[in-house]
Scaffold this motif. Sequence first.
Motif, mmCIF file in Angstrom:
data_model
loop_
_atom_site.group_PDB
_atom_site.id
_atom_site.type_symbol
_atom_site.label_atom_id
_atom_site.label_comp_id
_atom_site.label_asym_id
_atom_site.label_seq_id
_atom_site.Cartn_x
_atom_site.Cartn_y
_atom_site.Cartn_z
ATOM 1 N N UNK A 1 19.460 -0.917 15.616
ATOM 2 C CA UNK A 1 18.676 -1.081 14.408
ATOM 3 C C UNK A 1 17.688 -2.228 14.592
ATOM 4 N N UNK A 2 16.481 -2.043 14.107
ATOM 5 C CA UNK A 2 15.456 -3.070 14.178
ATOM 6 C C UNK A 2 15.185 -3.603 12.776
ATOM 7 N N UNK A 3 15.229 -4.909 12.641
ATOM 8 C CA UNK A 3 14.907 -5.534 11.365
ATOM 9 C C UNK A 3 13.536 -6.156 11.477
ATOM 10 N N UNK A 4 12.687 -5.903 10.488
ATOM 11 C CA UNK A 4 11.356 -6.486 10.483
ATOM 12 C C UNK A 4 11.267 -7.540 9.393
ATOM 13 N N UNK A 5 10.472 -8.556 9.665
ATOM 14 C CA UNK A 5 10.264 -9.622 8.707
ATOM 15 C C UNK A 5 9.406 -9.143 7.544
ATOM 16 N N UNK A 6 9.424 -9.907 6.459
ATOM 17 C CA UNK A 6 8.651 -9.573 5.265
ATOM 18 C C UNK A 6 7.830 -10.787 4.837
ATOM 19 N N UNK A 7 6.854 -10.532 4.008
ATOM 20 C CA UNK A 7 6.010 -11.580 3.441
ATOM 21 C C UNK A 7 6.860 -12.442 2.501
ATOM 22 N N UNK A 8 6.585 -13.731 2.496
ATOM 23 C CA UNK A 8 7.197 -14.650 1.532
ATOM 24 C C UNK A 8 6.305 -14.680 0.286
ATOM 25 N N UNK A 9 6.813 -14.202 -0.841
ATOM 26 C CA UNK A 9 6.001 -14.077 -2.053
ATOM 27 C C UNK A 9 6.344 -15.137 -3.096
ATOM 28 N N UNK A 10 5.367 -15.943 -3.506
ATOM 29 C CA UNK A 10 5.575 -16.787 -4.680
ATOM 30 C C UNK A 10 5.740 -15.881 -5.912
ATOM 31 N N UNK A 11 6.561 -16.282 -6.849
ATOM 32 C CA UNK A 11 6.867 -15.471 -8.028
ATOM 33 C C UNK A 11 5.615 -14.969 -8.740
ATOM 34 N N UNK A 12 4.616 -15.825 -8.870
ATOM 35 C CA UNK A 12 3.388 -15.463 -9.598
ATOM 36 C C UNK A 12 2.712 -14.222 -9.014
ATOM 37 N N UNK A 13 2.826 -14.026 -7.706
ATOM 38 C CA UNK A 13 2.112 -12.945 -7.024
ATOM 39 C C UNK A 13 3.034 -11.817 -6.559
ATOM 40 N N UNK A 14 4.236 -11.756 -7.051
ATOM 41 C CA UNK A 14 5.206 -10.753 -6.633
ATOM 42 C C UNK A 14 4.581 -9.355 -6.699
ATOM 43 N N UNK A 15 4.637 -8.580 -5.596
ATOM 44 C CA UNK A 15 4.045 -7.244 -5.604
ATOM 45 C C UNK A 15 4.525 -6.412 -6.794
ATOM 46 N N UNK A 16 3.574 -5.710 -7.398
ATOM 47 C CA UNK A 16 3.877 -4.855 -8.532
ATOM 48 C C UNK A 16 3.772 -5.551 -9.872
ATOM 49 N N UNK A 17 3.551 -6.868 -9.874
ATOM 50 C CA UNK A 17 3.437 -7.593 -11.135
ATOM 51 C C UNK A 17 1.997 -7.960 -11.462
ATOM 52 N N UNK A 18 1.076 -7.766 -10.533
ATOM 53 C CA UNK A 18 -0.332 -8.088 -10.758
ATOM 54 C C UNK A 18 -1.114 -6.851 -11.167
ATOM 55 N N UNK A 19 -2.434 -6.953 -11.067
ATOM 56 C CA UNK A 19 -3.309 -5.854 -11.458
ATOM 57 C C UNK A 19 -3.693 -4.947 -10.294
ATOM 58 N N UNK A 20 -3.511 -5.419 -9.072
ATOM 59 C CA UNK A 20 -3.833 -4.621 -7.890
ATOM 60 C C UNK A 20 -2.994 -5.161 -6.740
ATOM 61 N N UNK A 21 -2.382 -4.275 -5.983
ATOM 62 C CA UNK A 21 -1.597 -4.662 -4.812
ATOM 63 C C UNK A 21 -1.845 -3.642 -3.720
ATOM 64 N N UNK A 22 -2.062 -4.130 -2.505
ATOM 65 C CA UNK A 22 -2.157 -3.227 -1.363
ATOM 66 C C UNK A 22 -1.372 -3.801 -0.196
ATOM 67 N N UNK A 23 -0.942 -2.908 0.674
ATOM 68 C CA UNK A 23 -0.199 -3.258 1.868
ATOM 69 C C UNK A 23 -0.743 -2.433 3.025
ATOM 70 N N UNK A 24 -1.103 -3.106 4.105
ATOM 71 C CA UNK A 24 -1.597 -2.434 5.308
ATOM 72 C C UNK A 24 -0.836 -2.987 6.504
ATOM 73 N N UNK A 25 -0.535 -2.107 7.450
ATOM 74 C CA UNK A 25 0.248 -2.519 8.609
ATOM 75 C C UNK A 25 -0.157 -1.692 9.818
ATOM 76 N N UNK A 26 -0.171 -2.352 10.971
ATOM 77 C CA UNK A 26 -0.319 -1.647 12.240
ATOM 78 C C UNK A 26 0.719 -2.202 13.207
ATOM 79 N N UNK A 27 1.151 -1.351 14.108
ATOM 80 C CA UNK A 27 2.001 -1.755 15.230
ATOM 81 C C UNK A 27 1.340 -1.188 16.466
ATOM 82 N N UNK A 28 0.990 -2.073 17.399
ATOM 83 C CA UNK A 28 0.249 -1.658 18.593
ATOM 84 C C UNK A 28 0.860 -2.287 19.839
ATOM 85 N N UNK A 29 0.525 -1.704 20.983
ATOM 86 C CA UNK A 29 0.993 -2.219 22.265
ATOM 87 C C UNK A 29 -0.110 -2.984 22.967
ATOM 88 N N UNK A 30 0.322 -3.757 23.955
ATOM 89 C CA UNK A 30 -0.570 -4.401 24.913
ATOM 90 C C UNK A 30 -1.406 -5.550 24.361
#
Length: 171
Positions: A1-30
């Motif tokens: 099993x692989x565990x990935x780290x997560x963003x550290x969120x201050x309470x004020x900006x907790x995802x889903x509590x604001x007016x707009x939230x986006x998440x983008x991710x890439x995993x690449x080699x080399x």
Amino acid sequence: MTTQNAINWPEKYLPGTGDNFVSNEVIVQDITATRVWHYLTDTSTWESYYDNVADISFPHGEGPKLKDDLVFSFGTFGFPPLDAHVVEFQTPSEGVPGRLSWTAKQDGKPAERLDVLHAWLVEDLPRGRVRILTQETQIGEPAAALADERPNPMLNGHQAWLDGLVGAASK
């Protein structure tokens, strides 16, 4: 099993509590987290690989390299330059992800006010891979307007930033 780290969120900006939230991710080699980190934290390189940023400045004369507690400003998504402040800065190292977060604000009338937290996580993964995660929470009427657009311009803009960052770090 692989565990990935997560963003550290201050309470004020907790995802889903604001007016707009986006998440983008890439995993690449080399490429490595250290190589990506260079292009992410040296703002003098941003405009060479990302066309949605302009007018980067450092009101206290510091920069162009980001560091903890640094104040800077930049324009993006057609907004006037936003006042930004680095609130988390951790250089990647063996077994430790790179973490970068800044708040960015625009004052004015309610229809112009914007308050965001833009966070980055850069980590080396097994088998020569690197993971780059960027997430942003936005609060304010301009953010709500962006969230109503299809496709969400912030989602596409941040994907362009990730793609450009990977391209720059791969050279």
